[in-house]
Each structure stands twice: as structure tokens, then as C-alpha cells.
Scaffold this active site. Structure first.
Site, PDB file in Angstrom:
ATOM      1  N   HIS A   9      28.729  44.202  42.063  1.00 17.28           N
ATOM      2  CA  HIS A   9      30.065  44.239  42.664  1.00 17.28           C
ATOM      3  C   HIS A   9      30.189  45.586  43.397  1.00 17.28           C
ATOM      4  O   HIS A   9      29.590  46.578  42.968  1.00 17.28           O
ATOM      5  CB  HIS A   9      31.084  44.157  41.520  1.00 17.28           C
ATOM      6  CG  HIS A   9      32.511  44.029  41.952  1.00 17.28           C
ATOM      7  ND1 HIS A   9      33.252  45.102  42.399  1.00 17.28           N
ATOM      8  CD2 HIS A   9      33.344  42.960  41.973  1.00 17.28           C
ATOM      9  CE1 HIS A   9      34.483  44.692  42.677  1.00 17.28           C
ATOM     10  NE2 HIS A   9      34.567  43.397  42.431  1.00 17.28           N
ATOM     11  N   ASP A  38      28.004  47.700  33.874  1.00 11.66           N
ATOM     12  CA  ASP A  38      29.300  47.262  34.374  1.00 11.66           C
ATOM     13  C   ASP A  38      29.665  46.021  33.548  1.00 11.66           C
ATOM     14  O   ASP A  38      29.078  44.952  33.730  1.00 11.66           O
ATOM     15  CB  ASP A  38      29.179  46.932  35.865  1.00 11.66           C
ATOM     16  CG  ASP A  38      30.446  46.292  36.415  1.00 11.66           C
ATOM     17  OD1 ASP A  38      31.386  46.034  35.635  1.00 11.66           O
ATOM     18  OD2 ASP A  38      30.486  46.042  37.636  1.00 11.66           O
ATOM     19  N   GLN A  63      32.550  41.645  33.742  1.00  8.70           N
ATOM     20  CA  GLN A  63      32.450  40.199  33.489  1.00  8.70           C
ATOM     21  C   GLN A  63      31.780  39.910  32.148  1.00  8.70           C
ATOM     22  O   GLN A  63      31.566  38.745  31.814  1.00  8.70           O
ATOM     23  CB  GLN A  63      31.632  39.512  34.601  1.00  8.70           C
ATOM     24  CG  GLN A  63      32.221  39.648  35.987  1.00  8.70           C
ATOM     25  CD  GLN A  63      33.520  38.877  36.160  1.00  8.70           C
ATOM     26  OE1 GLN A  63      33.858  37.983  35.376  1.00  8.70           O
ATOM     27  NE2 GLN A  63      34.276  39.218  37.187  1.00  8.70           N
ATOM     28  N   LYS A  73      40.766  41.272  33.144  1.00  7.90           N
ATOM     29  CA  LYS A  73      39.822  40.147  33.104  1.00  7.90           C
ATOM     30  C   LYS A  73      39.593  39.674  31.677  1.00  7.90           C
ATOM     31  O   LYS A  73      38.796  38.781  31.432  1.00  7.90           O
ATOM     32  CB  LYS A  73      38.488  40.562  33.731  1.00  7.90           C
ATOM     33  CG  LYS A  73      38.572  40.812  35.238  1.00  7.90           C
ATOM     34  CD  LYS A  73      37.218  41.239  35.750  1.00  7.90           C
ATOM     35  CE  LYS A  73      37.282  41.895  37.108  1.00  7.90           C
ATOM     36  NZ  LYS A  73      37.501  40.971  38.214  1.00  7.90           N
ATOM     37  N   CYS A 100      33.364  40.548  46.708  1.00  9.47           N
ATOM     38  CA  CYS A 100      33.099  41.994  46.633  1.00  9.47           C
ATOM     39  C   CYS A 100      31.632  42.277  46.351  1.00  9.47           C
ATOM     40  O   CYS A 100      31.298  43.161  45.542  1.00  9.47           O
ATOM     41  CB  CYS A 100      33.973  42.677  45.584  1.00  9.47           C
ATOM     42  SG  CYS A 100      35.711  42.574  45.945  1.00  9.47           S
TER      43      CYS A 100
HETATM   44  N1  PMP Z   1      32.491  44.700  38.401  1.00  5.56           N
HETATM   45  C1  PMP Z   1      32.468  43.366  38.380  1.00  5.56           C
HETATM   46  C2  PMP Z   1      31.202  42.671  37.982  1.00  5.56           C
HETATM   47  C3  PMP Z   1      33.618  42.656  38.699  1.00  5.56           C
HETATM   48  O1  PMP Z   1      33.587  41.312  38.667  1.00  5.56           O
HETATM   49  C4  PMP Z   1      34.785  43.351  39.055  1.00  5.56           C
HETATM   50  C5  PMP Z   1      36.057  42.612  39.429  1.00  5.56           C
HETATM   51  N2  PMP Z   1      35.859  41.484  40.234  1.00  5.56           N
HETATM   52  C6  PMP Z   1      34.765  44.747  39.046  1.00  5.56           C
HETATM   53  C7  PMP Z   1      33.601  45.393  38.715  1.00  5.56           C
HETATM   54  C8  PMP Z   1      35.965  45.569  39.390  1.00  5.56           C
HETATM   55  O2  PMP Z   1      36.983  45.359  38.495  1.00  5.56           O
HETATM   56  P1  PMP Z   1      38.468  45.877  38.769  1.00  5.56           P
HETATM   57  O3  PMP Z   1      38.849  45.388  40.132  1.00  5.56           O
HETATM   58  O4  PMP Z   1      39.268  45.263  37.686  1.00  5.56           O
HETATM   59  O5  PMP Z   1      38.433  47.360  38.692  1.00  5.56           O
END
Ligand code: PMP
Length: 406
Positions: A123, A200, A203, A226, A364
Site C-alpha cells: 500500500h 504493515d 489488513q 479496519k 493505493c
Molecule cells: N496498509 C494497508 C495494507 C492498507 O490496506 C491500508 C488502508 N487501505 C493502509 C496501510 C493505510 O491505512 P490507513 O489509511 O488507515 O492509515
């Protein structure tokens, strides 16, 4: 399976509404999950009875709010099995957690010519902070590839590591491919070279039991929203040995010990990394969300979602012309796909009109989209409150897309 789905769904007020005269089917859980009544009630309870700024006052409400906030930290420590509460840093989400580590780790450990390893499936939140930090410090960002199933290869990682590697930053679970990465193996390989690993967990933490001591990861970053908790909450877990060494990320109130005209000394962990007034009500909600998840049991959640994923994969596979992105045997409950050459936005709009929320676009993860040579995907991501009947509705909607656009 030991799961009372009707009772669970009754806990989520938002699910009980009609969209375009159809019952809402919410399959955008990888973007953000819905909140159970228990979380909403915790926030209300906080504002109706306990609201006050924390860590600063000696009066009743301030002490009560501070205690509740620090209790939440203890619950989170237990939830991910960190060794100490001083390793749990509250942030506003995975993005802030990742920026914190990239910035502070970069300042402390990264010199010109050093290398950071990340992967093509990241991401942007676990990619851009490392990319920019490397550009600023004259370091090199190296990118692990994936195989046809959307899996990382620890062998490739092994060949990439050298004496210049300072850190490996990879995702626990891909938000596009669903792949659950072999993080234990990656960490064990990296540690043989004394290289720390950041995961990270945005997920990961809502789908799988996470034990940071068992994984032996050095950093684990995730978002509350999430995992059924409020927006604007998150955690950066880091091993104490690193957190003691890293410089603070933001400066101001709370994170100081003493301030003089010409210099400042910093507070002890975890407060060194928590500048300013935090999102106390959000953390109250996060605490309630964790209690909710623990009540259901992360093993049960993983089993039920695995069952949904298996059902959905089988049903969607029968649709002619569907192409899946991410076909690993080790997957969390999401499916990314395209239908022939139908643009994902067009598909998403028709699916939406049938009352089903799916996500479309690059998720993203532009480097991954470029690598796969696609503009984006349609992504259906499942939670424990979803049902096989809802998956059947998705199949009907996809057939409708094909009928209208193919
Ligand atoms: N890493 C991953 C794998 C994600 O899926 C996401 C959110 N889609 C993020 C980081 C970023 O999370 P946040 O927007 O809640 O900071």
C-alpha cells in the site's frame, strides 16, 4: 462453525438499511469496517461520563479518563501479545504509524548508500514513506517482486539482503491480492542477518490472530477503523530496544520531560512518541472493538472468513471471463478481479446500483497496478458479518454487469 451470524449482524446498526431499495451488502471491509453498537456505546459513554484531557490533571475526571486510556493500552498489549505497554504507541492510523517509523528510523539508522527492502505489493502508506526517506538520506529502496499467484518469495529476499540492508518493510496481508505473506519465515531470515522487520498489519490484525512476540517482528503497524474501531485510531508497536533508540516523531506537549530555553529532554516510553492531546474517545472505541473481537475469538473469525472466501472463490470462478488477481493458497478474505476488458469503475457502478458496496481502482497500490499492467481491480472484501447469501447477490450483480457491458 460456532458463529451466530444473526446475533452478530444485529450488533451492527448500519447494516440494516436499504440502498436503492435493496438491503445493503457491505463488501468494502478492507477499506474500513463497520462499527458494532458496543463501540458506538463506548464513545457515547465516554462523552457522557468521562470526557477530559488525559495525563495532565489531578482532578477526578482527568484521572478517570487517563486510567481508561491506559487500560486500553494494556488491552492492546494483550491483544497482540506485546511484551510491555511501553511498546504500544497510539497513532491516528497505520499511515501515521508507518510514517513515524520511516521518519525516526531513517534519522537514527539510515546513511547514504544504505538499503531498505520493501515489496511491489505494498500500500502507498508502506511505500511512499520509505521511498521519500531513502531519497532524503541518499539510501536505496529495493523492491521484492511477486510470483503469478501474488506471493512474495523468501528466497528472493534472501538474495537481496546484504550488509547495507537496514530494514525490511512488508505487509502482513496484501490489501489488493489478499495474500497472507510468509512473515515468520521472512523475519527469521532477516534476523539471521540482524536486520529488523516492520510489518504493515493494516489488513492483518482484523482477520488473523497476531502475536508479535511469536512473529518476532520489530515493528507492527495498524489502524483501528479496519478492525471495527473508530476512524483516527491506530497503533505502532515497536520493540522496546528500538523505541528507546529512535528519536521522537512529533514535538510538543506530553512527549517532553523538561523544557529549557536551549534544549529539551524527552518523556519515557510510550509517551515520547505521543505528542499532543490524543484521540481519547477513539481509543475508548478501540478498546471496545478489541473486547468485541476477543469475544468472537480471532481463530473463529479467521475460520468463518476462510469459509466465506472459499465459497466466494468457487462461485465467482464459475463466471466466464473473470480474472482473479491474487490466487495464493494463503489468503485473507478478499477477492480482486476484472471482468474481461470492462473497466473496474464501470463494473463497480453497476454493482453499487444493486445495493452492493465493492471497491474499485488502484487500492493505493499504483506500483502493483503498473507491475500487473492493469488500471485497477474490483475488490470484494469480506467480514465476519457477511454471509454466503450476500456472496450470491454479488454473483448476480456481476452477471448483470456482464449482460450490460460485455
Ligand atoms: N496498509 C494497508 C495494507 C492498507 O490496506 C491500508 C488502508 N487501505 C493502509 C496501510 C493505510 O491505512 P490507513 O489509511 O488507515 O492509515
Amino acid at each position: 462453525m460456532n458463529f451466530n451470524i444473526e446475533k452478530i449482524r444485529a450488533d451492527f446498526p448500519i447494516l440494516h438499511q436499504q440502498i436503492y431499495n435493496r438491503p445493503l451488502v457491505y463488501f468494502d471491509n478492507a477499506a474500513s469496517t463497520q462499527k458494532p453498537r458496543q463501540v458506538i456505546d463506548a464513545i457515547r459513554q465516554y462523552y457522557e461520563h468521562d470526557n477530559c484531557n488525559i495525563h495532565r490533571g489531578v482532578h477526578y475526571l482527568s484521572v478517570k479518563a487517563t486510567e481508561a486510556y491506559e487500560e486500553a493500552r494494556k488491552e492492546i498489549r494483550k491483544f497482540i501479545n506485546a511484551k510491555s505497554t511501553c511498546e504500544i504507541i497510539f497513532t491516528k492510523g497505520a499511515t501515521e504509524s508507518l510514517n513515524l517509523v520511516a521518519s525516526s528510523f531513517g534519522k537514527r539508522y539510515v546513511k547514504p548508500g544504505d538499503e531498505i527492502i520493501t515489496s511491489i505489493m505494498e500500500h502507498h502508506s508502506n511505500f511512499v514513506p520509505w521511498q521519500q526517506m531513502c531519497l532524503e538520506r541518499g539510501a536505496r529502496l529495493r523492491i521484492l517482486g511477486i510470483n503469478d499467484c501474488g506471493e512474495l518469495d523468501p528466497g528472493e529476499l534472501n538474495a537481496m539482503m546484504n550488509e547495507k540492508t537496514r530494514l525490511i518493510a512488508v505487509t502482513h496481508v496484501s490489501n489488493v491480492l489478499g495474500t497472507v505473506n510468509p512473515v515468520k519465515e521472512i523475519i527469521s531470515l532477516a534476523h539471521q542477518h540482524e536486520i529488523p522487520v516492520l510489518l504493515d498489519g493494516a489488513q492483518g490484525v482484523s482477520h488473523l490472530p497476531v502475536d508479535v512476540q511469536d512473529l518476532d517482528c520489530d515493528f507492527y503497524c495498524f489502524s483501528g477503523h479496519k478492525m471495527y474501531a473508530p476512524m483516527g485510531t491506530g497503533v505502532m508497536y515497536g520493540k522496546e530496544i528500538y523505541l528507546e533508540e529512535l528519536p521522537p516523531y512529533q514535538l510538543g506537549g506530553e512527549m517532553i520531560k523538561d523544557v529549557f530555553l536551549d534544549h529539551t529532554t524527552f518523556n519515557e516510553l510510550p509517551f515520547k512518541f505521543e505528542a499532543g492531546t490524543p484521540n481519547v474517545e477513539g481509543v475508548m472505541g478501540l478498546r471496545a472493538a478489541i473486547a468485541y473481537l476477543q469475544e468472537l475469538g480471532m481463530e473463529n473469525i479467521a475460520a468463518y472468513e476462510g469459509h466465506l472466501l472459499g465459497y466466494a472463490t468457487e462461485k465467482l470462478s464459475a463466471i466466464e471471463g473473470i480474472k482473479f488477481f491474487g490466487t495464493s493458497r494463503h489468503k485473507a478474505s478478499l477477492i480482486s478481479f476484472l471482468l474481461g476488458d470492462i473497466h473496474p469503475y464501470d463494473a463497480g457502478m453497476i454493482i453499487d446500483k444493486m445495493g452492493i458496496a465493492v471497491r474499485t481502482g488502484h487500492h493505493c497500490a499504483m506500483p502493483l497496478m503498473d507491475y500487473l499492467k492493469i488500471p485497477g481491480t474490483v475488490r470484494a472484501s469480506f467480514s465476519f458479518y457477511n454471509t454466503t447469501e450476500e456472496v450470491d447477490q454479488l454473483v448476480t450483480a456481476i452477471l448483470k454487469v456482464k449482460e450490460m457491458l460485455a
